[in-house]
Design a protein around this motif. Sequence first.
Motif, short mmCIF file in Angstrom:
data_model
loop_
_atom_site.label_atom_id
_atom_site.label_comp_id
_atom_site.label_asym_id
_atom_site.label_seq_id
_atom_site.Cartn_x
_atom_site.Cartn_y
_atom_site.Cartn_z
N GLY C 331 0.83 -1.22 0.00
CA GLY C 331 0.00 0.00 0.00
C GLY C 331 0.86 1.25 0.00
N GLY C 332 0.23 2.35 -0.31
CA GLY C 332 0.98 3.61 -0.43
C GLY C 332 0.37 4.74 0.35
N GLY C 333 -0.55 4.42 1.25
CA GLY C 333 -1.21 5.48 2.01
C GLY C 333 -0.58 5.70 3.36
N ASN C 334 -1.22 6.52 4.16
CA ASN C 334 -0.67 6.85 5.47
C ASN C 334 -0.66 5.64 6.40
N THR C 335 -1.65 4.77 6.26
CA THR C 335 -1.66 3.57 7.10
C THR C 335 -0.46 2.69 6.76
N ALA C 336 -0.15 2.60 5.47
CA ALA C 336 1.01 1.82 5.04
C ALA C 336 2.29 2.39 5.67
N MET C 337 2.37 3.74 5.70
CA MET C 337 3.56 4.36 6.29
C MET C 337 3.64 4.06 7.79
N ASP C 338 2.47 4.20 8.46
CA ASP C 338 2.43 3.90 9.90
C ASP C 338 2.85 2.45 10.15
N ALA C 339 2.39 1.57 9.27
CA ALA C 339 2.68 0.14 9.45
C ALA C 339 4.15 -0.16 9.24
N CYS C 340 4.72 0.36 8.18
CA CYS C 340 6.12 0.01 7.88
C CYS C 340 7.06 0.61 8.93
N ARG C 341 6.72 1.82 9.37
CA ARG C 341 7.60 2.45 10.36
C ARG C 341 7.44 1.76 11.72
N SER C 342 6.25 1.28 12.00
CA SER C 342 6.06 0.52 13.23
C SER C 342 6.82 -0.79 13.16
N ALA C 343 6.81 -1.40 11.96
CA ALA C 343 7.53 -2.66 11.76
C ALA C 343 9.02 -2.46 12.02
N VAL C 344 9.54 -1.35 11.53
CA VAL C 344 10.95 -1.02 11.78
C VAL C 344 11.19 -0.97 13.29
N ARG C 345 10.26 -0.30 13.97
CA ARG C 345 10.43 -0.12 15.42
C ARG C 345 10.27 -1.44 16.20
N LEU C 346 9.55 -2.39 15.59
CA LEU C 346 9.40 -3.70 16.24
C LEU C 346 10.67 -4.54 16.08
N GLY C 347 11.60 -4.04 15.28
CA GLY C 347 12.87 -4.73 15.17
C GLY C 347 13.07 -5.50 13.87
N ALA C 348 12.16 -5.38 12.91
CA ALA C 348 12.36 -6.05 11.63
C ALA C 348 13.61 -5.50 10.97
N GLU C 349 14.35 -6.38 10.32
CA GLU C 349 15.63 -5.94 9.74
C GLU C 349 15.45 -5.41 8.32
N GLU C 350 14.46 -5.99 7.65
CA GLU C 350 14.23 -5.50 6.28
C GLU C 350 12.74 -5.25 6.10
N VAL C 351 12.40 -3.98 5.91
CA VAL C 351 10.99 -3.60 5.73
C VAL C 351 10.82 -2.98 4.35
N SER C 352 9.93 -3.55 3.56
CA SER C 352 9.70 -3.01 2.21
C SER C 352 8.29 -2.46 2.09
N ILE C 433 -0.98 -6.04 4.91
CA ILE C 433 -1.80 -5.50 3.82
C ILE C 433 -2.47 -4.21 4.29
N ALA C 434 -1.96 -3.09 3.79
CA ALA C 434 -2.56 -1.80 4.20
C ALA C 434 -3.16 -1.15 2.96
N ALA C 435 -4.22 -1.78 2.47
CA ALA C 435 -4.80 -1.29 1.21
C ALA C 435 -6.23 -0.83 1.41
N GLY C 436 -6.47 -0.19 2.53
CA GLY C 436 -7.80 0.38 2.72
C GLY C 436 -8.54 -0.24 3.89
N GLN C 437 -9.61 0.48 4.29
CA GLN C 437 -10.39 0.06 5.45
C GLN C 437 -11.84 -0.06 5.06
N LYS C 438 -12.54 -0.90 5.77
CA LYS C 438 -13.98 -1.03 5.55
C LYS C 438 -14.71 -0.96 6.88
N ASN C 439 -15.96 -0.55 6.77
CA ASN C 439 -16.73 -0.48 8.02
C ASN C 439 -17.39 -1.83 8.31
N ASP C 440 -17.83 -1.96 9.54
CA ASP C 440 -18.48 -3.20 9.95
C ASP C 440 -19.94 -2.88 10.27
#
Lengths: 582, 161, 675
Positions: C331-352, C433-440
Amino acid sequence: MKIVIGEGSCGIAAGAQKVYDALAPLLNGTDINLGITGCIGMCFLEPIVDLYDKGLLLKRLVKVTPEQAGVIAEAVKANDLTALKALEITDEDKGFLDKQTRIALRHCGVIDPEDLDDYLAADGYKALEKVLTAMTPEDVIEEIKTSGLAGRGGAGFPTWFKWNAARNAAGDEKYLICNADEGDPGAFMDRAVIESDPHQLIEGMLIAAYAIGAKEAFVYVRAEYPLAIVRLEKAIKDATAKGYLGNNILGTDFSCRLRIKAGAGAFVCGEETALIESLEGSRGMPRLKPPFPAEKGYENKPSNINNVETFANVSWIILNGGQAFAAMGTETSKGTKVFALTGKIKRGGLVEIPMGLTLRDVIFDIGGGIRGGKRFKAVQLGGPSGGCIPEALLDTVIDYKALSATGAIMGSGGMVVMDETTCMVNMARFFLDFTTKESCGKCVHCRIGTKRMFEILTRITEGEGRPGDIELLEELCEAIRSGALCGLGQTAPNPVLTTIKYFRDEYEAHINEKRCPAGECAALRTYVINKDACKGCTLCAKKCPVSAISGEVKQPHAIDAAKCIKCGQCKTVCRFGAVEVR
Amino acid sequence: MCDCGKSDLTLLDGVLAEYASVRGSLITILQKAQEIYGYLPTDVLYRVAEATGSTPAKVMGVATFYTQFRLTPVGKHLIMLCKGTACHVNGADAVEKAICEELKIKDGETSDDGLFSLKTVACLGCCSLSPVMMIDEDTYGSLTPAKAVEIIRTIKGGDAA
Amino acid sequence: MADMIRFHINGKEIACEKGASILDAAKANGIEIPNLCYLKDLSPYGACGMCLVEAAGSPKLLRACSAKAAEGMEIFTDSGRVMKARKIALELLMSDHSGDCIGPCKLNCPAHTDCQKYLAQIAEKDYEGAVATIKDKVPLPASIGRVCPHPCETACRRQHVEEPISIAFLKAYAADRVLASGNHVLGEKAAPTGKTVGVVGGGPAGLTAAYQLALKGHAVTVYDKMPQMGGMLRYGIPEYRLPKAVLDQEIAEIASLGVELVNGCAMGKDITLAELREKHDAVLIANGAWKSASIRCPGEELEGVFGGIDFLREIALGGKPAIGKKTAVVGGGNTAMDACRSAVRLGAEEVSIIYRRTRAEMPAEDVEIKEAEEEGVVFRFLTNPAEIIGEDGKVKAVKLQVMRLGEPDERGRRSPVPVEGEFLTLELDSIIIAAGQKNDPAGFEDLPVTKWGTILADEHTYATALPGVFAAGDATNKGASIAIAAIAEANEAAKHIDAYLAGIELPYHEPVYSEKELSPEMFDREKAPRAVMPQRAPEERNKDFKEINLGFTEEQATAEAGRCLSCGCHDYGHCKLIQYADDYCADCKRLKGDHHPGFQETRLVSIERDQGKCILCGLCVRVCEDQAKKGILGLVGRGFNTVVKPEFNDAAVIGACIDCKLCAENCPTGALKIL
């Protein structure tokens, strides 16, 4: 024998002064008089030279050139006029004048405007004398009321009513104003009257001043009329010297001073309150009415304003009686009216006719119809406040009411004739261009409304018209008509409304088909070369500023429509008529 | 912006002596001033305001309302081209185009050599001779684009001689 | 005693002195006739065309300012003809009125926050004032200031000089200052109404509505299924961007208004819509969009596949999702950015980041992309998952289809198309997968939904098909959007709920305002660069979840706020022209055409003039002449080109100005401004 040359502005522009200058030395030492007169009104025949003997017109020579001065001088000196046969006016052209009934113009082209004695010899100042010695102001107003004279400036308001209102207004200090700010493009009868018969105007004004009780009078005249100003100045000087103006006129206790104020270029000053603002030395922006000028006019004093032609009728009415004047015309419009017949007309000039003739009488009978074999399309009446009347309405009677019913107005008498090559949308655009330039800018409807209308008309003529533009124009017309502050704005929609009413198909062709039926709108024109007529002379290709024309020598050329800027150079230079506009 | 102090204001004295105290004479004074200076320089407008007791705003308002008044100098010859109805119908637009091309100016402008200024006017009242133009005091009628250019060239030639 | 006359206005008999204008006579009898160029003590002028009235039997409309009342007249001030004439007069005026009623920042903010006003307050160090201004629309300024993708800045005109104002961070700055001071800036609370409102969802929309409705005096209860309030602000936005301590303080402020907060209460399970309707006088549904959207790719069911939202929520709840050493975010949105940067902070060595378009098309904010890059995230543009490859039910790799950009669509966006036969394989331990959100929709089965499955609500009133039930935010209509959009809807919904509770219906029409056409010279001014937010170094910050931004210094903040060009008109709110234009629903753009250019200049002692806004009512000229007796201002030129000017623009003449300010005080628009 006397030689008289017509020296109105038009005559001079056509070369009358040069003819005069050529003749003068040739007549030195003879007993032949050389004189001038004003505008005869047959502008299409200028310069005009009249030969008189003992006050009788012997011959009228037309389209005279300075080179012909010798022939004329010789003939007159020899008292044998046969050599002048070729210069003489034709019988057909004579009809132009013979079919008219002249009251306001009765001295025009007859007397010398710069000679008070000439005016006096033509019963000049007799009416003033009658008024001052035998009539009360109320009598005068009653006589004018009987005549049915209405303001000739445009609106056609009863003259006596205005005079009476000013007379009855409280206050000793009152003003009489002559509106000579003849601003309607296409109208020039007021100029002609001042240039040709200035004392007539002065006399009419003095009678009015007497009637309303004014001791001060102004003539507000356009700065574009220098000759009129010069002649009026001389007339005022001469009349003052002879006791027709100034203190104790003709030995009575009536005194009146007359001053000229030159306008400085603003059409809106034809509106009476704007004119007053201008007279006071301010920006010519209309005032709200009420109060009307009769109550609060110049310097907030009761004032009366009439135009030149109105005043020019007054002395005739006094001398001949209101009944005689009222005997001419129709139920609602009395007397005569002067029209300036111009445009694509065969015989153009000043035409004075009794009310009640038809437009066809004036345009075809007197004016001789369209020149150059083209077809009549419309006649524009009333200038920027008026409208275009189509062929189907040519039998409309000339009368305030009947003309208003067409959507046009009588106006000041401009009558511009148009043929099939005139685009009616562009005509409306022309008038709106005028109105926007002349709007004083005070009220929003006129200042912005006419501007928007002009912009819409411009885009239509440039091929950018949009569906709905006609309706938008109509909506703006209605809003401006009911919302504008003064007559200039309120009547500004008329040229648009009448062209939409009578020539809607032309608007639609511009907007929907991007086509100008009259072929006038450059942006909608297509230039093509007729292959059969083209000789391959290459001249058009050489002249084309954008190299849009190609072709081999002696072979038919062709225009690249994508490159063509529609300047028309090719059509102008082509000697074989091969360039056609579609 | 202000060109104060450039004009010879003494030239105005006669006009002001005659009209300054006559009410409602502002337009007349400005007309006479324009005859003297050829246009209405700013310092002249100030002088008129001062002498007539008007505010400069009022004088400026009047000077910019009427088309006769010019706030900038004009060329040696002023071409007034009539754009009245009759002239319009008879081809004044084409004449204007020809003049503009000949002098390389637009309406309201002055040619580079300073000889001609062009001003289109509403109506000169010579409708029967339309299209018409006035150059200085002379009126020229029944113009065609070619005729108008020829007249201008003749005047130019006369100046050069 | 003066002569009295009697006549009728709109059928009502009126008595007035003889000689009085219709306008004055009407006013004396409580009938307002609109006007823009009229002033009681000046003689009538007749320019504006607003006071047109109809007189029975008269074909022409009359100007009420000058027409005298006459015995027996029948005047109509609101006939169809009159209303139409006034409307077109206004449309003509607006077509030559060049100015921004509302600054582009405020216009572009979904909630129409008055950015210009609070920037001015910050520039003057009036932080409490600034927070009050913000809270009028946004009750969570410290939180929103940190996370908002700031449409205000996108529209900010300062970017045409050099860079937009840092509006969002300034909002956070002011709010932080006030929070730190211990003072609580809250709107004024009305007396209790006795009505209660139930709000479903404690995210930005729900909390905003709760705040606004509480201020109106209603008793509000917020129900939320999560353990704490805050919604996506808490569970969708990582701590390093928005410290939850900040959010907690702002929620506490809202609670301090008496709002009851009920957590752990799920719709359809713990409580039903019917029960809520029973319990409350009105209900607002604002429960957001909490489901991650699928990308319809084989292998999505494998272990190690995370939904973007779910991933972030797990972290927020204190968990540590097992993503392994190598992970990728789709994904390319803000959630994707939040996710990848969080992944970095969780200690992942390679985040794409796997994104099917290029960087230029990424919906995420530029600064977030930049920060992610700094923190070591690898961007794999023009790739799209074709298959998630598993081994033993666990993610092992992802097969990526190589893409290229096709022709632009009608919106100008170039859509990606697969490059036939070209694939890549990326070895992975997990994929997010950060490709959008849906309501419930669970729990709202009684409500009609849109074709996207969201709750259908009226786009102006936010009313649903059920009486008294309103819905706003991500759960409704077009679905998930940014927090400020949800807040904007909540404000509107609260307004209509309040009206509903009072038993009235608020009319709606498109607001009328004028917008200026831009010209380069407007931006020809001294450059002053945008304030740079101090940040922790990338190599330090990517190891923990502590906030990365350190906040502006006061010096930075006031200077930054001072860069504001103050585009919005100072007179908006007082301007008679726009008030009338709004009253008459004038279409400001219908008659567009040539207009006076707008520019500011200071000529008189303390007055700033903007010719573009002048409507030539002539009031300034006339008061200067008739009341101040100075005649400094005048009309110059003629017709459409007329302008109002102090003569010759000459300092010496302007020196005669006595600074009485009458001109500006009487200006019906914002053309003259008192400095």
